[in-house]
Design a protein around this motif. Structure first.
Motif, PDB file in Angstrom:
ATOM      1  N   ASP A  13       9.326   4.746  -9.538  1.00  0.00           N
ATOM      2  CA  ASP A  13       8.315   5.704  -9.689  1.00  0.00           C
ATOM      3  C   ASP A  13       7.420   5.144  -8.808  1.00  0.00           C
ATOM      4  OD1 ASP A  13       6.217   6.675 -10.338  1.00  0.00           O
ATOM      5  OD2 ASP A  13       6.853   7.051 -12.500  1.00  0.00           O
ATOM      6  N   GLU A  33       0.137   0.187 -14.546  1.00  0.00           N
ATOM      7  CA  GLU A  33      -0.352   1.437 -13.238  1.00  0.00           C
ATOM      8  C   GLU A  33       0.465  -0.042 -11.381  1.00  0.00           C
ATOM      9  OE1 GLU A  33      -0.432   3.948 -13.431  1.00  0.00           O
ATOM     10  OE2 GLU A  33      -0.713   4.358 -14.936  1.00  0.00           O
ATOM     11  N   SER A  50       4.675   4.569  -8.328  1.00  0.00           N
ATOM     12  CA  SER A  50       2.625   4.441  -9.087  1.00  0.00           C
ATOM     13  C   SER A  50       3.095   3.638 -10.458  1.00  0.00           C
ATOM     14  CB  SER A  50       2.815   5.617  -9.478  1.00  0.00           C
ATOM     15  OG  SER A  50       3.763   5.741 -10.528  1.00  0.00           O
ATOM     16  N   LEU A  51       4.161   2.860 -10.239  1.00  0.00           N
ATOM     17  CA  LEU A  51       4.549   1.980 -11.430  1.00  0.00           C
ATOM     18  C   LEU A  51       4.742   0.791 -11.393  1.00  0.00           C
ATOM     19  CD1 LEU A  51       5.463   4.205 -14.677  1.00  0.00           C
ATOM     20  CD2 LEU A  51       3.798   2.522 -14.509  1.00  0.00           C
ATOM     21  N   VAL A  82       0.873   0.775 -19.352  1.00  0.00           N
ATOM     22  CA  VAL A  82       1.384   1.239 -19.513  1.00  0.00           C
ATOM     23  C   VAL A  82       2.498   0.895 -20.932  1.00  0.00           C
ATOM     24  CG1 VAL A  82       2.926   3.547 -19.367  1.00  0.00           C
ATOM     25  CG2 VAL A  82       1.753   2.583 -17.546  1.00  0.00           C
TER      26      VAL A  82
END
Lengths: 573, 163
Positions: free
Chosen positions: B40, B10, B42-43, B71
């Motif tokens: 992305d 994250e 958020s990652l 994750v």
């Protein structure tokens, strides 16, 4: 409904079903304490030191299975709970610890009572959060409880900057119903193929042992574990952390294993051919020398935490999952097959175990004219009929309590096994008593440990917690002294406690009952009297044999089969 | 043995320090660590090059996976994979050495990205061993400064590490 941050905190805790919070106010949490004052659903317990708050919440959690909650201020308030966090983390205890933080604009400026508790606590929590907006507060609390209580449980810390709890800033309050974390999905059920493999191994065993740990307590797997033991008829041994998950008075129970476990349990481990480990983590105090650990055994290991499997010991059949569910699956699998271990082989194995049992490795001198610490625990066991919640501190008294109190139920034996935190016992007993006011709660301690959190006697007075303190007072830091006797030619370096307080007067000064005894003949009467005083905290200062050692013992670097027995045992066996 | 571990984590404040803290508290090696957000936002994708016996590497992946914000974790070493590292090297470039450095940079398919009367900055990308080879080819006496990004990598083929 619009609420301030402080109000959101209590509304959220209420949603989580929190009864008690153990805490201590300070500058950064004043808004929160003001919100606390205006509500009456959650009871706040004012401790005397933040460490006490953390151990009390921990004791509450261990006894109830529900997460313990703490509330402390920033800076020193936060650093004072670090020992409590590390204690809970090592033993996988669910806790939610809320710390105040300085105003967001002041973070990083070395403000008054500022410290980076997120950084400080990181290695000793399951997770921690610094709340960055008021909107995040309720979802963060939801996540914290979820993380603390699922998978392998553990403490979670939430750091809340002061400005986020200000009464004038209000937002609509909605508590999330569910929590979804794409990065956190702990497994539950075990892999069926692995479960079958485990059963295949178990039913062909000739010299099996079932070894359970704290995971059987935390995973609420007692019932399944007991059924499995009975179904198979195999010897069962438990770790210090697991005691009570399998009934200690059961015939199949061969006692605790490990450094101060029974001779029979450790010898059985050494000779076994199939080992079923249930929620245990192969701690060094349990395994002894790894090179000679269970040399003949195929190892089956059930644990919720994949990282615990094959960490210290190679495993033949790993099963990742909730121990209760996996044991249920195993029982179902076992019901489908008629195959069982050869009864002759099993009988021969039990015969061997009974030979080891006859060694009577816990034997001590019952005719001594000084009070033996072992006898204290035995008498307490008789007086409380084995039904008490027993907390302990750390040292010889902890081992004696574990050896001589036969726990038949889980969550009754409460001690700091992993971190070994002196000072844990008294606040933990207080936390247990808050949860179970009608049950007997005893704290077995020593004159060294008890002084590490003695101030919580005041908390016990304020909230009327009539626990019983059994202070095994031998004038030494006993376990340190024992190691110095064995390994340092009895050079007792700083292990003698000089200038002890008068514990009777000390207990009385705090408003409790203090009793000192030094004769074996007075022991039973004093313990009976203490437990008969239902509404008073009784501090029993018991002057015990000063140089009694804990036997048997696996010394450092030795294996299960190399236990040191009490050298004087021929005199009293 | 050396392992290249890819981590999807994250993209949150403090996430990097959780990983770095885990390695230091458990005594795991870090040879290099790279991290940046992915497509992305958020990652973040992290690549750690570490070394140790097999049971330690197994613990490293398990313990890393245990971090709440992680994750996914993949040990790239288990399958065919590509790794690349970027290096900038400032080299002394005077007299005859000027031509020699230029030639070496060409051979290693490097690019000269800064030029002064007495120095070059060479940019080279490749496997870590290639960068090592370039440095030894130009020789210590020519090197003024070195900065390396640490390795990043991914598996070959269709398999992809994403949510």
């Amino acid at each position: 409904m619009e609420l301030s941050g402080g109000e959101i905190l209590f509304a959220s805790l209420k949603e989580e079903g929190v009864e008690f919070i153990f805490g201590y106010p300070g500058g950064a949490v004043l808004h929160i304490y003001d919100a606390l004052y205006k509500q009456d659903e959650i009871k706040h317990i004012l401790v005397r030191h933040e460490q006490g708050a953390s151990h009390a919440a921990d004791g509450y959690a261990r006894a109830t299975g529900k997460p313990g909650v703490c509330l402390v201020t920033s800076g020193p308030g936060a650093t004072n709970v670090v020992t409590g966090l590390a204690t809970a983390h090592m033993d996988s205890i669910p806790m939610v610890v809320i710390t105040g933080q300085v105003h967001q604009d002041m973070i990083g400026t070395d403000a008054f009572q500022e410290c980076d508790i997120i950084g400080i606590s990181r290695p000793c929590v399951k997770h921690n959060f610094l709340v960055s907006s008021l909107e995040d507060l309720a979802p963060t609390i939801k996540k914290a409880f979820h993380i603390a209580t699922t998978g392998r449980p553990g403490p979670v810390l939430i750091d809340i900057p002061k400005n986020l709890t200000a009464p004038e800033v209000r937002i609509p309050f909605v508590y999330p119903k569910e929590v979804e974390l794409r990065s956190y999905n702990p497994v539950t059920g075990g892999h069926l193929g692995q479960v079958r493999k485990a059963i295949d191994q178990l039913v062909i065993a000739k010299r099996p042992v079932i070894y359970f740990g704290g995971g059987a307590v935390q995973g609420e797997a007692s019932e399944q574990l007991t059924r499995l033991g009975h179904e198979l008829g195999y010897p069962v041994t438990g770790t210090l952390m697991g005691l009570g998950a399998y009934p200690s008075t059961d015939d199949l129970f061969i006692g605790m294993l490990g450094m101060h476990g029974t001779y029979e349990a450790n010898m059985a481990m050494h000779e076994c051919d199939v080992l079923l480990a249930v929620g245990a983590r192969f701690d060094d105090r349990v395994t002894g020398q790894l090179k000679t650990f269970c040399p003949h055994a195929r190892v089956i290991h059930i644990d919720i935490d994949p990282a615990s499997i094959a960490k210290n010991v190679a495993v033949d059949v790993p099963i990742v999952g909730d121990v209760g569910r996996v044991l249920t699956e195993m029982l179902a699998c076992l019901a489908e097959t008629n195959q069982r271990a050869e009864s002759d082989e099993l009988a021969a194995w039990w015969q061997q175990i009974n030979v080891w049992r006859d060694v009577d490795s816990y034997a001590y001198d019952r005719k001594s004219d000084t009070i033996k610490p072992q006898r204290v625990i035995e008498v307490m066991y008789e007086v409380t009929k084995g039904e008490a919640y027993v907390t302990s501190d750390v040292g010889q008294h902890q081992m004696f309590a574990a050896q001589f109190y036969k726990f038949d139920k889980p969550r009754r034996w409460i001690n700091s096994g992993g971190l070994g935190t002196m000072g844990f016992g008294l606040p933990a007993a207080f936390g247990v008593k808050m949860a179970f006011p009608d049950s007997d709660v005893a704290c077995v301690t020593g004159e060294g440990s008890i002084q590490m959190c003695i101030q919580e006697l005041a908390t016990c007075k304020q909230y009327n917690a009539p626990i019983k303190i059994l202070n095994l007072n031998n004038g030494y830091l006993g376990m340190v002294r024992q190691w110095q006797e064995f390994n340092y030619e009895s050079r007792y370096s700083s292990s003698y406690v000089d200038a002890l307080p008068d514990f009777v007067k000390l207990a009385e000064a705090y408003g409790h009952v203090g009793i000192q005894i030094d004769k074996p003949a007075d022991l039973e009467g004093a313990i009976r009297e203490a437990f008969a005083q239902k509404d008073r905290l009784v501090f029993l200062d018991i002057l015990t044999d000063t140089e009694e050692n804990v036997y048997p013992m696996i010394e450092a670097g030795k294996g299960h089969h190399e236990m040191r027995l009490n050298p004087k045992r021929s005199e009293f066996i | 043995m050396r392992h290249t571990i890819s981590i999807l984590i994250e993209n949150e404040a403090g996430a990097l320090s959780r990983v770095a803290g885990l390695y230091s508290s458990r005594g795991y090696n870090i040879e290099s660590l790279t991290v940046a957000p992915t497509d992305d936002a958020s990652l973040s994708r992290m690549t750690i090059v570490t070394s140790g016996p097999e049971h330690v590497i197994e613990q490293i992946t398990k313990q890393t996976n245990k971090l709440i914000e992680v994750v996914k974790v993949v040990d790239l070493t288990d399958t065919a994979h590509v790794t690349r590292e970027l290096m900038l090297v400032k080299l002394q470039a005077v007299g005859a050495a000027r031509e020699e450095v230029k030639r070496l940079a060409d051979i290693f398919r490097g690019k000269i990205v800064d030029v002064t009367e007495s120095s070059y900055v060479v940019e080279i990308t490749g496997e870590c061993t290639k960068l090592d080879a370039f440095l030894s080819a130009v020789g210590q006496s020519q090197i003024l400064e070195v900065v390396r990004s640490g390795a990043t990598g991914m598996a070959r083929g269709e398999k992809s590490l994403k949510v």
